[in-house]
Design an enzyme around this catalytic site. Sequence first.
Site, PDB file in Angstrom:
ATOM      1  N   ASN A 222      25.167  -6.980  66.791  1.00 28.29           N
ATOM      2  CA  ASN A 222      24.558  -6.264  67.900  1.00 28.29           C
ATOM      3  C   ASN A 222      25.556  -5.396  68.647  1.00 28.29           C
ATOM      4  OD1 ASN A 222      21.653  -7.300  68.138  1.00 28.29           O
ATOM      5  ND2 ASN A 222      22.805  -9.201  67.970  1.00 28.29           N
ATOM      6  N   THR A 223      26.818  -5.824  68.680  1.00 31.40           N
ATOM      7  CA  THR A 223      27.849  -5.113  69.434  1.00 31.40           C
ATOM      8  C   THR A 223      28.813  -4.358  68.541  1.00 31.40           C
ATOM      9  OG1 THR A 223      27.724  -6.802  71.174  1.00 31.40           O
ATOM     10  CG2 THR A 223      29.655  -5.364  71.169  1.00 31.40           C
TER      11      THR A 223
ATOM     12  N   GLY B 134      19.724 -16.215  60.913  1.00 28.57           N
ATOM     13  CA  GLY B 134      20.318 -14.888  60.761  1.00 28.57           C
ATOM     14  C   GLY B 134      21.324 -14.836  59.631  1.00 28.57           C
TER      15      GLY B 134
ATOM     16  N   ASP C  59      24.277 -13.517  59.479  1.00 27.73           N
ATOM     17  CA  ASP C  59      25.641 -13.811  59.898  1.00 27.73           C
ATOM     18  C   ASP C  59      25.864 -15.318  60.006  1.00 27.73           C
ATOM     19  OD1 ASP C  59      23.825 -13.842  62.021  1.00 27.73           O
ATOM     20  OD2 ASP C  59      25.337 -13.297  63.512  1.00 27.73           O
ATOM     21  N   ARG C  60      24.831 -16.021  60.440  1.00 26.63           N
ATOM     22  CA  ARG C  60      24.936 -17.478  60.528  1.00 26.63           C
ATOM     23  C   ARG C  60      25.050 -18.097  59.134  1.00 26.63           C
ATOM     24  NH1 ARG C  60      20.255 -19.935  63.962  1.00 26.63           N
ATOM     25  NH2 ARG C  60      21.679 -21.736  63.926  1.00 26.63           N
TER      26      ARG C  60
ATOM     27  N   THR D 204      28.025 -11.254  70.482  1.00 21.07           N
ATOM     28  CA  THR D 204      27.043 -10.963  71.524  1.00 21.07           C
ATOM     29  C   THR D 204      26.382 -12.259  71.963  1.00 21.07           C
ATOM     30  OG1 THR D 204      26.638  -8.821  70.486  1.00 21.07           O
ATOM     31  CG2 THR D 204      25.050  -9.558  72.132  1.00 21.07           C
TER      32      THR D 204
ATOM     33  N   THR E  46      37.132 -12.249  94.215  1.00 24.71           N
ATOM     34  CA  THR E  46      35.841 -12.208  93.534  1.00 24.71           C
ATOM     35  C   THR E  46      36.032 -12.084  92.027  1.00 24.71           C
ATOM     36  OG1 THR E  46      34.750 -11.241  95.458  1.00 24.71           O
ATOM     37  CG2 THR E  46      33.665 -10.950  93.334  1.00 24.71           C
TER      38      THR E  46
END
Length: 292
Positions: free
Chosen positions: A24-25, A142, A144-145, A167, A219
Amino acid sequence: MGKGEQTGPAAAKKRCVLAVDVGNTSTGFGLFSADADETDEPLGTWELTTPERLTADEARMQVAQVLGVLARDVAEQRSLAPERAATFAEPPLDAVLSCVVPSLTEAWSAALETACRTRPVVVGPGLRTGLRMRYSDPAEVGPDRIADVVAARATYGVPVVAVDFGTTMNIEVIDAEGVFLGGIIAPGLALGAQALSRAAARLPVIELHAPKAAIGRSTREAMQSGVVFGEVARVDGLLDRIFAELGGQTCVVLTGSGANRVAPLMSHAAVVDETLTLRGLHQLRLGVVRRG
């Protein structure tokens, strides 16, 4: 016969293999020598940002550019003449594709077929992987898995747990009999940080590295602690639950963009394996050839 499988003389002929992992990325490429075995490392790797849209011609151009870069890398690493190194990336090449972005699968498949001059193996439903699963619907897993499970089992034996930081953060569990039991899917490091800055107007975009202490003095430090240390605590906690269900601890292998960042902070021992997914794709390609 699964999609991309070949039979006859063409399947038996050994060629270099280009593995493409479209996430996805980011999109990863790995070039393997013609005589590479299941656990061998690629000759070279490359990574590009995954676009939202892509034509087959654009994907083909990327393949050509990446092959050129990989050939130059091989020449430098092996002290070969450029002309000799270029032969590793010259078509015809065998190709294997994992794509978790459905809208891009057709473009990448067509591009690889044109650029490599062979039909690519596309990991997905219909491809015989040789894995035994206890997943309720194996078609949901998936590609990739699947690649991570295949490579982890071949490289580290069983039982084994593979954690892939992308991702999403995916955890895959393989038991002592080599059966893929299932796993865990959760938001990844970058996704968690982006969600914070997008949903809360006063929170900035942060860099993903661990602060000096868990108690943030600003922060940004507080957000980094929550995102990075929170991810570490989540992975360690999930591993504890997995080991409790398995009845004992196993080898843990980490891969993906956040693996090197998370591994030193974990309480569980883990091996970082940067090419796990690409090697799994290569192994799936070898399996198709052997069955051909």
